[in-house]
Structures are given as C-alpha cells and as structure tokens.
Design a protein around this motif. Structure first.
Motif, short mmCIF file in Angstrom:
data_model
loop_
_atom_site.label_atom_id
_atom_site.label_comp_id
_atom_site.label_asym_id
_atom_site.label_seq_id
_atom_site.Cartn_x
_atom_site.Cartn_y
_atom_site.Cartn_z
N SER A 131 -3.93 -58.12 16.00
CA SER A 131 -4.87 -57.62 17.07
C SER A 131 -5.90 -57.29 15.66
O SER A 131 -5.70 -57.27 14.10
N LYS A 132 -7.05 -56.88 16.74
CA LYS A 132 -7.98 -56.16 16.16
C LYS A 132 -7.71 -54.98 14.75
O LYS A 132 -7.95 -54.64 14.50
N HIS A 133 -6.41 -53.83 15.83
CA HIS A 133 -6.36 -52.58 15.50
C HIS A 133 -5.41 -52.90 15.02
O HIS A 133 -4.38 -53.15 16.33
N ASP A 134 -4.63 -52.20 14.04
CA ASP A 134 -3.23 -52.53 13.58
C ASP A 134 -2.66 -51.06 14.55
O ASP A 134 -2.65 -50.86 13.27
N LEU A 135 -2.43 -51.14 15.53
CA LEU A 135 -1.20 -49.76 16.11
C LEU A 135 0.08 -50.18 16.97
O LEU A 135 0.13 -51.21 16.82
N LYS A 136 0.79 -49.31 16.70
CA LYS A 136 1.57 -49.61 17.11
C LYS A 136 2.26 -48.58 18.00
O LYS A 136 3.50 -48.80 18.99
N ASP A 137 1.43 -47.91 18.23
CA ASP A 137 2.72 -46.53 19.49
C ASP A 137 1.17 -45.63 19.23
O ASP A 137 0.22 -45.83 19.45
N LYS A 138 1.50 -45.04 20.90
CA LYS A 138 0.48 -44.39 21.69
C LYS A 138 -0.15 -42.47 20.09
O LYS A 138 -0.84 -42.67 21.01
N ASN A 139 1.02 -42.33 19.83
CA ASN A 139 -0.13 -42.25 18.79
C ASN A 139 -0.89 -42.03 18.19
O ASN A 139 -1.95 -40.95 17.60
N GLN A 140 -0.57 -43.30 17.28
CA GLN A 140 -1.86 -44.28 16.53
C GLN A 140 -2.78 -44.63 17.28
O GLN A 140 -3.84 -44.68 16.61
N LEU A 141 -2.49 -44.77 19.03
CA LEU A 141 -3.58 -44.72 19.51
C LEU A 141 -4.28 -44.29 19.92
O LEU A 141 -6.03 -44.13 19.53
N LEU A 142 -3.72 -42.77 20.17
CA LEU A 142 -5.06 -41.17 19.85
C LEU A 142 -5.24 -41.32 18.55
O LEU A 142 -6.54 -40.61 19.10
#
Length: 282
Positions: A131-142
């Motif tokens: 993916s373009k942004h390597d995120l795992k959960d809501k905290n990393q998303l915020l």
C-alpha cells in the motif's frame, strides 16, 4: 438316436455356461479382495477415501485454468494483485499458481510486470501487497493524518489495511478528524482536528453568516465567486447553452413562496386546536 444326440449337446452347453459363470464370479471376488485392503487402510488411518472426479467436472476445471493462463498479461496481474490485497499474505509463485492458477514461472511477462508494479512487493522469494502508506491500526492512521494539516486524500488511505475505512469513520465520529469533499476532484479529504487548538465562533458571526441571502440564479453566484478570486465548481452558462442546443428548456424555476400562517389563513386542522390557540387569540 437323434433325440439322444440333442440331449448330449444340451448337457454340454449347460456345462460351458456353468464354467463361464464360475470364472466370472472368481474374478470379481479377486478384484474385491485387492480393493478392500486399500479402503480398510485408509479408514484405519482416519482418512476418507477421495471421491472419484467426474470426467466432465475435471474437463471444465482444466478449461478454466487454460483460459486464465492464455489470457492477457493485465488480466493475470489483476488476479494476483486481488489475491494479495484480499489476503494480505506473502505468496511464492507456486502458491500463487495453486490459489489463482496464474503460472508465473511459465509466463515471464507476468512475473516481470508484477515485480515492477508499485502495488506489489517482491523480496526475491515471495510476493505481497504494497500500500502507499504502511499502516496497521487506527492509532497509526491518526498519527499520519496529523502530519498533513493541508489534508490527505482518502483514496491514498483506503488500501492501507482491511478496516481502514471503518477507522476513518470512527475518528470522524470522535471529532479527531474531518472528512470533506474536494470540489475539483469530488474525492474525500481527511483533515486533522487538533484538540489542542479549539476554535469557537461567536454567535453574532454565525447569525451574520446565516443571514446572508444568496442570489437565486446560479450564474450570479458563480460571478460573485469569480470576483472574489475563487473558481466555481460548476459552469451554469455553459450547461444552459448546451441544453438549449439539445432542445431542452433551461428556464430557472422560480422558488415557491413558503406558506405562512396569518390571520387570514383558514385553519383546517380542527382536531389540533392547541397548536393554533395563540394565533386565534392574537
């Protein structure tokens, strides 16, 4: 004498038939003895014997696999990328072949194109989704959204992990982010809502904003936007001229006046007198 000869022939025919039936029964018994140990050993090992594959079903499966492998390179790549996106697991070329029937070892074009695809990560042995942004959960998303005070496109976030869209709505409901639409691209943009910077709007400013009466004609609104250096998202003049060429009426429908209750209004809701008591007494 002739009768005796016929009886002898009949007895010989019966003997031949009996011997034939005996040999057939013996061959069937031998076949069942050979197959019985195989079934018994399978049951003893706790395994159910595999059902026989019908010729018609196997033919359809082989035809389906053959149509996939002879398909365009782009179609085969899409099957692989969809597999990687849905599972979010790493696969070897052999595992990909088993899962979606794309044989990358026999098709170098598919293999090389996938290794160069920006949505695919290849570590030399396995393929996985990128993916373009390597995120795992809501905290990393915020945390990521707060890095973009000017906003970040939702389309760049929607494939980060499977539940990212639900987390975006949860962050919006909690007041931690804003989700607004971009008039130019009609795409949603996520903006951070920093709780450390509370914004309070005075009531008089709210009343002033709500009290501004907009022009009834959309063309006048677009002209006012252009005068203030803003680009309108619509072009009403162009749309109306195109409608006139096609023979479609483009007259602006006048706004209907709101029905206001006055002393002259005839009250017909006789079953709700308490709603109009103050009006009748005035």
């Amino acid at each position: 004498m002739a009768l005796q000869e016929q009886l002898d022939r009949f007895k010989k025919q019966q003997q031949k038939c009996q011997s034939t039936l005996t040999s057939i029964a013996a061959s069937k018994a031998a076949t069942s003895k050979k197959s019985t140990p195989t079934v018994a050993s399978a049951l003893a090992n706790g395994k159910t014997p595999a059902p026989a594959v019908k010729f018609s079903n196997d033919t359809e499966r082989l035809q389906h696999i053959n149509s996939i492998r002879k398909g365009p390179v782009g179609a085969q790549m899409k099957r692989v990328i969809d597999l990687l996106l849905e599972t979010r697991q790493a696969f070897t070329p052999e595992q990909i072949n088993e899962a979606c029937y794309v044989d990358m070892k026999s098709n170098k074009d598919v293999f090389e194109s996938l290794t160069k695809n920006p949505k695919v990560h290849y570590d030399g042995k396995r393929f996985s989704y990128k993916s373009k942004h390597d995120l795992k959960d809501k905290n990393q998303l915020l945390y990521l959204i707060r890095k973009f005070p000017e906003g970040i496109a939702v389309i760049d976030l929607k494939d980060a992990y499977p539940t990212v869209m639900e987390d975006l709505q949860a962050l919006k409901a909690a007041g931690q982010i804003w989700l607004l639409s971009n008039f130019d691209s009609q795409e949603d943009i996520a903006y951070p809502n920093d709780p450390r910077v509370p914004i309070k709007v005075d009531d008089d400013i709210k009343q002033l904003f709500r009290g501004i009466e907009l022009p009834r004609d959309m063309i006048d609104i677009e002209k006012d936007l252009q005068k203030n250096g803003m680009k309108p998202a619509t072009n009403t003049a162009k749309r109306r001229s195109a409608a006139q060429i096609q023979g479609i009426s483009s007259k602006v429908k006048p706004k209907k006046k709101k029905n206001e209750i006055s002393k002259r209004t005839k009250l017909t809701n006789a079953h709700l007198p308490e709603l109009f008591q103050s009006l009748n007494n005035s």
